[in-house]
Scaffold this active site. Structure first.
Site, PDB file in Angstrom:
ATOM      1  N   SER A 140      28.235   3.997  26.935  1.00 19.64           N
ATOM      2  CA  SER A 140      27.481   3.387  28.035  1.00 19.64           C
ATOM      3  C   SER A 140      28.023   1.995  28.334  1.00 19.64           C
ATOM      4  O   SER A 140      27.729   1.429  29.386  1.00 19.64           O
ATOM      5  CB  SER A 140      25.989   3.319  27.686  1.00 19.64           C
ATOM      6  OG  SER A 140      25.795   2.739  26.419  1.00 19.64           O
ATOM      7  N   ASP A 183      30.460   6.146  19.692  1.00 18.92           N
ATOM      8  CA  ASP A 183      30.833   7.258  20.570  1.00 18.92           C
ATOM      9  C   ASP A 183      32.339   7.477  20.613  1.00 18.92           C
ATOM     10  O   ASP A 183      33.106   6.519  20.831  1.00 18.92           O
ATOM     11  CB  ASP A 183      30.413   6.932  22.016  1.00 18.92           C
ATOM     12  CG  ASP A 183      29.047   7.476  22.366  1.00 18.92           C
ATOM     13  OD1 ASP A 183      28.637   8.503  21.793  1.00 18.92           O
ATOM     14  OD2 ASP A 183      28.389   6.863  23.227  1.00 18.92           O
ATOM     15  N   GLU A 225      29.894  14.558  22.590  1.00 13.26           N
ATOM     16  CA  GLU A 225      29.045  15.299  23.517  1.00 13.26           C
ATOM     17  C   GLU A 225      29.500  16.749  23.591  1.00 13.26           C
ATOM     18  O   GLU A 225      30.632  17.021  24.011  1.00 13.26           O
ATOM     19  CB  GLU A 225      29.104  14.650  24.904  1.00 13.26           C
ATOM     20  CG  GLU A 225      28.590  13.209  24.893  1.00 13.26           C
ATOM     21  CD  GLU A 225      28.672  12.530  26.249  1.00 13.26           C
ATOM     22  OE1 GLU A 225      29.016  13.192  27.247  1.00 13.26           O
ATOM     23  OE2 GLU A 225      28.377  11.323  26.300  1.00 13.26           O
ATOM     24  N   GLU A 249      19.425  14.212  25.326  1.00 11.37           N
ATOM     25  CA  GLU A 249      19.211  13.283  26.450  1.00 11.37           C
ATOM     26  C   GLU A 249      18.670  14.018  27.676  1.00 11.37           C
ATOM     27  O   GLU A 249      19.228  15.040  28.105  1.00 11.37           O
ATOM     28  CB  GLU A 249      20.539  12.581  26.794  1.00 11.37           C
ATOM     29  CG  GLU A 249      20.393  11.622  27.967  1.00 11.37           C
ATOM     30  CD  GLU A 249      21.562  10.642  28.114  1.00 11.37           C
ATOM     31  OE1 GLU A 249      22.457  10.629  27.239  1.00 11.37           O
ATOM     32  OE2 GLU A 249      21.559   9.897  29.101  1.00 11.37           O
TER      33      GLU A 249
HETATM   34  O1  KIV Z   1      26.484   5.852  25.398  1.00 13.54           O
HETATM   35  C1  KIV Z   1      25.283   5.748  25.122  1.00 13.54           C
HETATM   36  O2  KIV Z   1      24.684   4.678  25.186  1.00 13.54           O
HETATM   37  C2  KIV Z   1      24.588   6.953  24.725  1.00 13.54           C
HETATM   38  C3  KIV Z   1      23.094   6.907  24.710  1.00 13.54           C
HETATM   39  C4  KIV Z   1      22.602   7.052  26.092  1.00 13.54           C
HETATM   40  C5  KIV Z   1      22.494   7.919  23.801  1.00 13.54           C
HETATM   41  O3  KIV Z   1      25.178   7.963  24.463  1.00 13.54           O
END
Ligand code: KIV
Length: 264
Positions: free
Chosen positions: A46, A84, A114, A181
């Site tokens: 994000s 991530d 994901e 989500e």
């Molecule tokens: O990238 C992020 O902040 C996320 C959250 C929305 C769970 O994957």
């Protein structure tokens, strides 16, 4: 507060205790988020939207993620740090191994990806090599172009069934955690109850084991917040107080409330 591990979260799930996660991108906020009592923090891709100003997470690279993971790790005092793997860095198992290694060496303790069934071999391979995995299902933002926008998922019986099947598969493959989500609350509660691993929700209602919000959203900095976002800054005089209010609201069960939830 003791260091949180995946086993801490597992025990919390077994005892029915809710846990919190907040996204972080730098050392100062990592320190503040841990001090507020969040058991976990996510260096989310994000950052492509809230730091870099893109309209999706697709432009984020592994180098960006490793940089922000290293920054956050320096400020973290004991929360479980999840990072991530960004867009197209885990299309093959070998790419995932290279990317996950970079994030773990930057200070992550868990890597997030994901996807569901198609990731099961990759998850198995990473876990066997010592890399814990958090999977992410429902509205998976890296697939925004497939979804045609940031849309709630799991609203049809077919889609709900497929998310449930994906969840069971990633658990069998060895994932330690799952993020759900933007799916209907009833579906998220059902998945959380059926899985043994802790499930973290965002826009997935109150029935998950933990809750995560994007830092900028919970601080009321989002231009057009989705319905599941609560601005915890309003009425409070400091960022630490807002972070603490989010943690307390999750633990007491007052967040998310009915107005933050999606139905079928
Ligand atoms: O990238 C992020 O902040 C996320 C959250 C929305 C769970 O994957």
């Amino acid at each position: 507060m003791d260091k949180t591990t995946v086993f801490t979260l597992q025990r919390m799930k077994e005892k029915g205790e809710k846990f919190c996660c907040i996204t972080v991108y730098d050392a100062t906020f990592a320190r503040l988020v841990h001090a507020a009592g969040a058991e976990t923090m996510l260096v989310g891709d994000s950052l492509g939207m809230v730091l870099q100003g893109h309209d999706s997470t697709v432009p984020v690279t592994l180098e960006h993620m490793a940089y922000h993971t290293a920054c956050a790790a320096r400020g973290n005092r004991g929360a479980l740090l999840i990072a991530d793997l960004p867009f197209m860095t885990y299309a093959t198992a070998q790419q995932a191994l290279t990317g996950a290694t970079a994030l773990m060496q930057a200070g992550a303790q868990v890597v997030k990806m994901e996807g569901g069934v198609w990731l099961s071999e990759t998850i198995h391979m990473l876990v066997e090599r010592g890399i814990p995995v958090c999977a992410h299902l429902g509205l998976t933002p890296q697939s925004v172009n497939v979804f045609g926008g940031f849309r709630v998922q799991g609203r049809t019986p077919k889609s709900a069934k497929s998310i449930l099947a994906d969840a069971a598969e990633i658990q069998d493959a060895g994932a330690s955690l799952l993020v759900l989500e933007c799916i209907p609350s009833a579906l998220a509660a059902d998945i959380s109850e059926k899985l043994q691993i802790p499930v973290i929700g965002i826009g997935a209602g109150p029935g998950t084991d933990g809750q995560v919000l994007v830092l900028h959203d919970l601080l009321g900095l989002c231009e057009s917040p989705p319905r599941f976002v609560e601005d915890f800054m309003t009425g409070r005089d400091s960022i630490p107080a807002a972070l603490k209010a989010f943690v307390n609201a999750v633990k007491s069960g007052s967040y998310p409330g009915p107005r933050h939830c999606y139905t079928e």
